[in-house]
Design a protein around this motif. Structure first.
Motif, mmCIF file in Angstrom:
data_model
loop_
_atom_site.group_PDB
_atom_site.id
_atom_site.type_symbol
_atom_site.label_atom_id
_atom_site.label_comp_id
_atom_site.label_asym_id
_atom_site.label_seq_id
_atom_site.Cartn_x
_atom_site.Cartn_y
_atom_site.Cartn_z
ATOM 1 N N UNK A 97 0.847 -1.195 0.000
ATOM 2 C CA UNK A 97 0.000 0.000 0.000
ATOM 3 C C UNK A 97 0.880 1.242 0.000
ATOM 4 N N UNK A 98 0.328 2.328 -0.490
ATOM 5 C CA UNK A 98 1.033 3.602 -0.537
ATOM 6 C C UNK A 98 0.437 4.497 0.541
ATOM 7 N N UNK A 99 1.300 4.986 1.391
ATOM 8 C CA UNK A 99 0.859 5.863 2.471
ATOM 9 C C UNK A 99 0.799 7.296 1.946
ATOM 10 N N UNK A 100 -0.345 7.918 2.093
ATOM 11 C CA UNK A 100 -0.495 9.313 1.683
ATOM 12 C C UNK A 100 -1.515 9.972 2.604
ATOM 13 N N UNK A 101 -1.491 11.281 2.690
ATOM 14 C CA UNK A 101 -2.471 11.964 3.530
ATOM 15 C C UNK A 101 -3.880 11.802 2.959
ATOM 16 N N UNK B 209 3.532 -0.998 3.808
ATOM 17 C CA UNK B 209 2.970 0.297 3.450
ATOM 18 C C UNK B 209 4.106 1.317 3.465
ATOM 19 N N UNK B 210 4.311 1.963 2.321
ATOM 20 C CA UNK B 210 5.425 2.898 2.156
ATOM 21 C C UNK B 210 4.914 4.190 1.549
ATOM 22 N N UNK B 211 5.663 5.242 1.758
ATOM 23 C CA UNK B 211 5.375 6.492 1.080
ATOM 24 C C UNK B 211 5.667 6.340 -0.409
ATOM 25 N N UNK B 212 5.241 7.304 -1.198
ATOM 26 C CA UNK B 212 5.387 7.223 -2.647
ATOM 27 C C UNK B 212 6.854 7.064 -3.063
ATOM 28 N N UNK B 213 7.736 7.879 -2.494
ATOM 29 C CA UNK B 213 9.160 7.821 -2.862
ATOM 30 C C UNK B 213 9.798 6.520 -2.393
ATOM 31 N N UNK B 214 9.545 6.122 -1.148
ATOM 32 C CA UNK B 214 10.116 4.875 -0.635
ATOM 33 C C UNK B 214 9.604 3.666 -1.409
ATOM 34 N N UNK B 215 8.332 3.675 -1.741
ATOM 35 C CA UNK B 215 7.748 2.570 -2.518
ATOM 36 C C UNK B 215 8.388 2.458 -3.888
ATOM 37 N N UNK B 216 8.588 3.589 -4.544
ATOM 38 C CA UNK B 216 9.258 3.564 -5.847
ATOM 39 C C UNK B 216 10.702 3.108 -5.707
ATOM 40 N N UNK B 217 11.346 3.450 -4.599
ATOM 41 C CA UNK B 217 12.692 2.945 -4.329
ATOM 42 C C UNK B 217 12.712 1.436 -4.234
ATOM 43 N N UNK B 218 11.709 0.864 -3.564
ATOM 44 C CA UNK B 218 11.595 -0.601 -3.464
ATOM 45 C C UNK B 218 11.433 -1.222 -4.850
#
Length: 146
Positions: A42-46, A93-102
Motif C-alpha cells: 500500500x502507498x501511504x499518503x495523507x 505500506x510505504x510512502x510514494x518515494x520509498x515505494x518507488x525505491x523498493x
C-alpha cells in the motif's frame, strides 16, 4: 500525448503496488490472506490526497475486500492494522518515494538475474560450438591481451 500522461499515473500506481513484492507461489501451504499481505504494497499518503490515487493506494484493502466501496478503504485499513498486530503479519505500506525505491531495487535484482541467464546462454552456445565455456574463453582472451 495526453492519453499517455493520464494513463501513466495509473501505470505508476499499479507498478508501485505490485512490482516490488514477491510473486512466488507458495501453494496450498499459504492462506489467501497471507498471500495478499506478501504480494501487495500500500502507498501511504495523507487523506486529502486520496483523490489523486483514486483508492489504488489501498491495494491490500482492495484485495482483501474487493466489493468494499473505495470511500471506505481508509476506515478498513485501521482494522487491518489491528489484524496485523494480532496475527504478526507484515503490512507493507510505504510512502510514494520509498515505494518507488523498493520497485527500483527489485528491478535491479531482476536485471542481475537476466545478466546471469544471458551469460549462461552464451556459455551453452560456446560449449556446443567450440567445446569450451564462456569462462574458458574469457581466460584465453585475457591471456592474448597480455
Amino acid at each position: 500525448m495526453v492519453s499517455h500522461v493520464v494513463t501513466m499515473i495509473v501505470h505508476v500506481q499499479i507498478t508501485l503496488s505490485h512490482f516490488a513484492m514477491s510473486t512466488s507461489d507458495l501453494g496450498t501451504s499459504e492462506s489467501f490472506v497471507a498471500r495478499q499481505f506478501r504480494t501487495t504494497m500500500d502507498v501511504d499518503c495523507p487523506e486529502w490526497f486520496d483523490f489523486f490515487h483514486g483508492g489504488l493506494q489501498f491495494q491490500l484493502v482492495h484485495h482483501l475486500f474487493p466489493r468494499l466501496p473505495r470511500h471506505n478503504f481508509r476506515k478498513a485499513q485501521a482494522f487491518i492494522f489491528d489484524f496485523c498486530k494480532e496475527t504478526g503479519l507484515t503490512y507493507s505500506i510505504y510512502g510514494f518515494a520509498d515505494g518507488n525505491g523498493k520497485v527500483l531495487i527489485k528491478l535491479k535484482d531482476i536485471s542481475k538475474q537476466v545478466r546471469i541467464f544471458k551469460d549462461c546462454l552464451r556459455s551453452m552456445a560456446l560449449e556446443s560450438s567450440e567445446n569450451k565455456n564462456i569462462y574458458e574463453q574469457r581466460v584465453e582472451e585475457a591471456l592474448k591481451a597480455e
